[in-house]
Design an enzyme around this catalytic site. Sequence first.
Site, PDB file in Angstrom:
ATOM      1  N   LYS A 189      -0.698   5.380  -5.557  1.00 49.15           N
ATOM      2  CA  LYS A 189      -1.786   5.071  -6.503  1.00 49.15           C
ATOM      3  C   LYS A 189      -2.621   6.307  -6.818  1.00 49.15           C
ATOM      4  CE  LYS A 189      -3.232   1.998  -3.531  1.00 49.15           C
ATOM      5  NZ  LYS A 189      -2.093   1.971  -2.593  1.00 49.15           N
ATOM      6  N   SER A 241       7.634   8.188 -11.434  1.00 48.54           N
ATOM      7  CA  SER A 241       7.148   9.369 -10.722  1.00 48.54           C
ATOM      8  C   SER A 241       8.309   9.964  -9.928  1.00 48.54           C
ATOM      9  CB  SER A 241       5.993   8.957  -9.807  1.00 48.54           C
ATOM     10  OG  SER A 241       5.641  10.026  -8.965  1.00 48.54           O
ATOM     11  N   ASN A 295     -10.187   2.739   4.884  1.00 55.41           N
ATOM     12  CA  ASN A 295      -8.836   2.437   5.366  1.00 55.41           C
ATOM     13  C   ASN A 295      -7.797   2.997   4.390  1.00 55.41           C
ATOM     14  OD1 ASN A 295      -9.717   0.579   3.447  1.00 55.41           O
ATOM     15  ND2 ASN A 295      -8.715  -1.193   4.361  1.00 55.41           N
ATOM     16  N   GLN A 329      -5.063  -0.252  -0.986  1.00 54.66           N
ATOM     17  CA  GLN A 329      -4.061  -1.099  -0.332  1.00 54.66           C
ATOM     18  C   GLN A 329      -3.052  -1.620  -1.376  1.00 54.66           C
ATOM     19  OE1 GLN A 329      -7.685  -1.965   0.731  1.00 54.66           O
ATOM     20  NE2 GLN A 329      -7.216  -0.132   1.866  1.00 54.66           N
ATOM     21  N   GLY A 354       0.818  -1.209   0.000  1.00 59.84           N
ATOM     22  CA  GLY A 354       0.000   0.000   0.000  1.00 59.84           C
ATOM     23  C   GLY A 354       0.848   1.253   0.000  1.00 59.84           C
ATOM     24  N   ASP A 355       0.186   2.397  -0.199  1.00 62.06           N
ATOM     25  CA  ASP A 355       0.848   3.706  -0.169  1.00 62.06           C
ATOM     26  C   ASP A 355       1.950   3.840  -1.216  1.00 62.06           C
ATOM     27  OD1 ASP A 355      -0.789   4.334   1.996  1.00 62.06           O
ATOM     28  OD2 ASP A 355       0.659   3.519   3.425  1.00 62.06           O
ATOM     29  N   THR A 382      -4.069   7.240   9.079  1.00 63.55           N
ATOM     30  CA  THR A 382      -3.934   7.157  10.539  1.00 63.55           C
ATOM     31  C   THR A 382      -2.817   8.027  11.108  1.00 63.55           C
ATOM     32  OG1 THR A 382      -2.468   5.265  10.277  1.00 63.55           O
ATOM     33  CG2 THR A 382      -4.807   4.783  10.627  1.00 63.55           C
ATOM     34  N   GLY A 383      -1.986   8.588  10.246  1.00 60.12           N
ATOM     35  CA  GLY A 383      -0.882   9.421  10.732  1.00 60.12           C
ATOM     36  C   GLY A 383       0.239   8.612  11.366  1.00 60.12           C
ATOM     37  N   GLY A 388      -5.864   5.677   1.975  1.00 64.06           N
ATOM     38  CA  GLY A 388      -5.581   7.108   2.014  1.00 64.06           C
ATOM     39  C   GLY A 388      -4.789   7.435   0.763  1.00 64.06           C
ATOM     40  N   HIS A 389      -5.428   8.080  -0.176  1.00 65.48           N
ATOM     41  CA  HIS A 389      -4.795   8.363  -1.469  1.00 65.48           C
ATOM     42  C   HIS A 389      -4.573   9.863  -1.598  1.00 65.48           C
ATOM     43  CE1 HIS A 389      -6.599   4.365  -3.163  1.00 65.48           C
ATOM     44  NE2 HIS A 389      -5.772   4.191  -2.157  1.00 65.48           N
ATOM     45  N   THR A 390      -3.308  10.243  -1.785  1.00 67.67           N
ATOM     46  CA  THR A 390      -2.955  11.663  -1.783  1.00 67.67           C
ATOM     47  C   THR A 390      -2.764  12.182  -3.196  1.00 67.67           C
ATOM     48  OG1 THR A 390      -1.671  11.083   0.173  1.00 67.67           O
ATOM     49  CG2 THR A 390      -1.408  13.328  -0.668  1.00 67.67           C
ATOM     50  N   ARG A 427     -23.172 -13.410   5.682  1.00 64.42           N
ATOM     51  CA  ARG A 427     -24.511 -13.166   5.121  1.00 64.42           C
ATOM     52  C   ARG A 427     -25.488 -12.577   6.129  1.00 64.42           C
ATOM     53  NH1 ARG A 427     -24.623 -19.084   2.638  1.00 64.42           N
ATOM     54  NH2 ARG A 427     -23.757 -19.395   4.704  1.00 64.42           N
TER      55      ARG A 427
HETATM   56  P1  GDP Z   1      -1.543   5.660  -2.160  1.00 66.12           P
HETATM   57  O1  GDP Z   1      -2.234   5.167  -0.942  1.00 66.12           O
HETATM   58  O2  GDP Z   1      -0.950   4.541  -2.962  1.00 66.12           O
HETATM   59  O3  GDP Z   1      -2.378   6.569  -3.003  1.00 66.12           O
HETATM   60  O4  GDP Z   1      -0.297   6.509  -1.633  1.00 66.12           O
HETATM   61  P2  GDP Z   1      -0.329   7.629  -0.459  1.00 66.12           P
HETATM   62  O5  GDP Z   1      -0.964   8.853  -0.998  1.00 66.12           O
HETATM   63  O6  GDP Z   1      -0.863   7.047   0.788  1.00 66.12           O
HETATM   64  O7  GDP Z   1       1.224   7.816  -0.216  1.00 66.12           O
HETATM   65  C1  GDP Z   1       2.084   8.254  -1.206  1.00 66.12           C
HETATM   66  C2  GDP Z   1       2.733   9.569  -0.724  1.00 66.12           C
HETATM   67  O8  GDP Z   1       3.836   9.871  -1.563  1.00 66.12           O
HETATM   68  C3  GDP Z   1       1.809  10.759  -0.840  1.00 66.12           C
HETATM   69  O9  GDP Z   1       2.127  11.669   0.169  1.00 66.12           O
HETATM   70  C4  GDP Z   1       2.136  11.326  -2.214  1.00 66.12           C
HETATM   71  O10 GDP Z   1       1.865  12.726  -2.293  1.00 66.12           O
HETATM   72  C5  GDP Z   1       3.605  11.074  -2.287  1.00 66.12           C
HETATM   73  N1  GDP Z   1       4.140  10.808  -3.620  1.00 66.12           N
HETATM   74  C6  GDP Z   1       3.564  10.149  -4.662  1.00 66.12           C
HETATM   75  N2  GDP Z   1       4.443  10.016  -5.692  1.00 66.12           N
HETATM   76  C7  GDP Z   1       5.588  10.597  -5.276  1.00 66.12           C
HETATM   77  C8  GDP Z   1       6.896  10.740  -5.882  1.00 66.12           C
HETATM   78  O11 GDP Z   1       7.156  10.293  -6.977  1.00 66.12           O
HETATM   79  N3  GDP Z   1       7.835  11.377  -5.127  1.00 66.12           N
HETATM   80  C9  GDP Z   1       7.597  11.864  -3.885  1.00 66.12           C
HETATM   81  N4  GDP Z   1       8.582  12.468  -3.243  1.00 66.12           N
HETATM   82  N5  GDP Z   1       6.389  11.741  -3.295  1.00 66.12           N
HETATM   83  C10 GDP Z   1       5.409  11.099  -3.983  1.00 66.12           C
HETATM   84  P1  IMO Z   2      -3.801   2.644   0.661  1.00 60.32           P
HETATM   85  O1  IMO Z   2      -4.980   2.441  -0.255  1.00 60.32           O
HETATM   86  C1  IMO Z   2      -1.182   0.905   3.675  1.00 60.32           C
HETATM   87  C2  IMO Z   2      -2.987  -1.949   6.465  1.00 60.32           C
HETATM   88  C3  IMO Z   2      -3.111  -1.573   7.917  1.00 60.32           C
HETATM   89  C4  IMO Z   2      -2.946  -2.942   8.563  1.00 60.32           C
HETATM   90  C5  IMO Z   2      -3.683  -3.856   7.593  1.00 60.32           C
HETATM   91  C6  IMO Z   2      -5.116  -4.187   7.985  1.00 60.32           C
HETATM   92  O2  IMO Z   2      -3.647   4.027   1.149  1.00 60.32           O
HETATM   93  O3  IMO Z   2      -2.558   2.063   0.073  1.00 60.32           O
HETATM   94  P2  IMO Z   2      -7.378  -2.780   7.913  1.00 60.32           P
HETATM   95  O4  IMO Z   2      -7.755  -1.505   8.583  1.00 60.32           O
HETATM   96  O5  IMO Z   2      -7.474  -2.740   6.439  1.00 60.32           O
HETATM   97  O6  IMO Z   2      -8.069  -3.976   8.491  1.00 60.32           O
HETATM   98  O7  IMO Z   2      -5.806  -2.983   8.295  1.00 60.32           O
HETATM   99  O8  IMO Z   2      -3.671  -3.190   6.344  1.00 60.32           O
HETATM  100  N1  IMO Z   2      -3.603  -1.000   5.497  1.00 60.32           N
HETATM  101  C7  IMO Z   2      -2.910  -0.194   4.705  1.00 60.32           C
HETATM  102  N2  IMO Z   2      -1.582   0.013   4.610  1.00 60.32           N
HETATM  103  N3  IMO Z   2      -2.033   1.534   2.823  1.00 60.32           N
HETATM  104  C8  IMO Z   2      -3.363   1.310   2.894  1.00 60.32           C
HETATM  105  O9  IMO Z   2      -4.214   1.801   1.983  1.00 60.32           O
HETATM  106  C9  IMO Z   2      -3.857   0.443   3.883  1.00 60.32           C
HETATM  107  N4  IMO Z   2      -5.090   0.026   4.232  1.00 60.32           N
HETATM  108  C10 IMO Z   2      -4.919  -0.867   5.214  1.00 60.32           C
HETATM  109  O10 IMO Z   2      -2.086  -0.673   8.300  1.00 60.32           O
HETATM  110  O11 IMO Z   2      -1.598  -3.312   8.576  1.00 60.32           O
HETATM  111 MG    MG Z   3      -2.219   5.465   1.124  1.00 59.14          MG
END
Ligand code: GDP
Ligand code: IMO
Ligand code: MG
Length: 432
Positions: A17, A414, A39, A225, A13-14, A302-303, A41-43, A144
């Site tokens: 995307k 990226s 759950n 995720q 995850g993170d 969640t920070g 968090g897409h930035t 169900r």
């Molecule tokens: P997602 O959950 O897959 O959408 O990813 P998140 O948004 O949770 O985390 C990705 C973080 O990296 C965010 O704060 C984005 O703004 C940042 N980000 C995305 N692409 C890049 C990149 O190429 N370089 C840097 N430095 N930050 C990026």
């Molecule tokens: P994005 O879409 C990263 C992780 C949680 C935990 C496990 C189960 O932003 O990539 P849950 O609340 O889903 O039952 O937690 O999955 N988790 C993530 N980790 N990015 C996420 O979403 C996540 N969504 C859940 O930290 O380990």
């Molecule tokens: Mg995320």
Amino acid sequence: MHKSLVILGSQWGDEGKGKIVDLLTEKVDYVIRYQGGHNAGHTLVVDGQKTALHLIPSGILRPHVSCVIGNGVVLSPKALVKEIKMLEERGHSVVDRLHVSSNCPLIMQVHVALDRAREAARGDAKIGTTGRGIGPAYEDKVSRRGLRVTDAMDPVRFAAKARELMDYHNFILSNFYHAEPVDVEVMIEETLDAVNYFEGAVCDTVDLVHRSRRDGKVMLFEGAQGSLLDIDHGTYPFVTSSNTTAGGVATGSGLGPRYIDAILGITKAYATRVGSGPMPTELFDSVGEHLALKGQEVGTTTGRGRRCGWFDAVAVRHAIEVNSISGICLTKLDVLDGLDEVSICVAYELPNGEVVDYLPTGDDFSAAKPIYETMCGWSETTFGITSLDEMPRGAKDYVRRLNELVGAPVDIVSTGPDREQTIVISSPFGVD
Ligand code: GDP
Ligand code: IMO
Ligand code: MG
């Protein structure tokens, strides 16, 4: 041109995307979420302005895009309303461009209470969930007994069903977990009030997806995720409760698998993970600190601080296979700028001394030691570059090596959080 593109995470995850979905929606008519819930968090960063999305698909910042929350998403009406209002306050129209499946299972206060009670009961063995009630809501779906969005369309029947459900859950909360029971009437009222706010968006999204497909519309399916958090193919039990891999697109949106044209795996140039569970390449040294600080690796939902480590090519190759990823987008390459050396995990050593190049299951993965290949780093900056010509030699070599090891072409790189800070090598839509 590809008409149905899937974008999903190939690690934990993170991966970035949200940024890539937002970037690519310039050419898209619909963006569809098909699993997970708030759950995620897409930035998105557009002209320096940051938007964090949890439930609403990352196409919403483009006024021409319609956004769909498919039947595979577990939906918290309260969280959805909060997000709609946040976007409306920023001047985006939402409800008129949003379509919510009437079949989405509902997340209500009880699911949050159960999620928290279960995590507390697990103690040190906790999964480290986001505490959003995701697991318990999927359990109700599979057993169900759960309530769906459509149930909330008839308040009297909804209240009766909810009371019955709560007899069961409050018994468990009080007697098994010794936790506070949930106030049923408050929960019913809050849920109905919230659903009322977006009732106009509720529809049969399977029919919508297929009508759009027949009309030749371009659709982007946005995963939440990452593949290693998949309930079946991830690092069980330290996973989320949905199929984050490509199979989830079909079940969670109703699009038959043969209609998928391409699958773009969003892949971070190193590894991160939030919550508990094995992560062989995790670093506890100054390089780990470099990645966390420079990558600003703090959870969007969640920070919490994200655990950081070297790129795990074995894990990503697994993701490429289980998803049939057709191309990858390598994100956050700029975070590696300035490191003297960069390492890539190319195999694992198991406790019995055996060296394997696949993802072992269960305890073997927990005990797997990474075997690294190390390359020279680069001192130049890649931050914000938009063409391959600007990429320093060391970074080019790294990207090329990752490409060879994971066995999928790198379509996009990226180089920063902003929409514009991207190098498109080959269009994931199959056209240039
Ligand atoms: P997602 O959950 O897959 O959408 O990813 P998140 O948004 O949770 O985390 C990705 C973080 O990296 C965010 O704060 C984005 O703004 C940042 N980000 C995305 N692409 C890049 C990149 O190429 N370089 C840097 N430095 N930050 C990026
Ligand atoms: P994005 O879409 C990263 C992780 C949680 C935990 C496990 C189960 O932003 O990539 P849950 O609340 O889903 O039952 O937690 O999955 N988790 C993530 N980790 N990015 C996420 O979403 C996540 N969504 C859940 O930290 O380990
Ligand atoms: Mg995320």
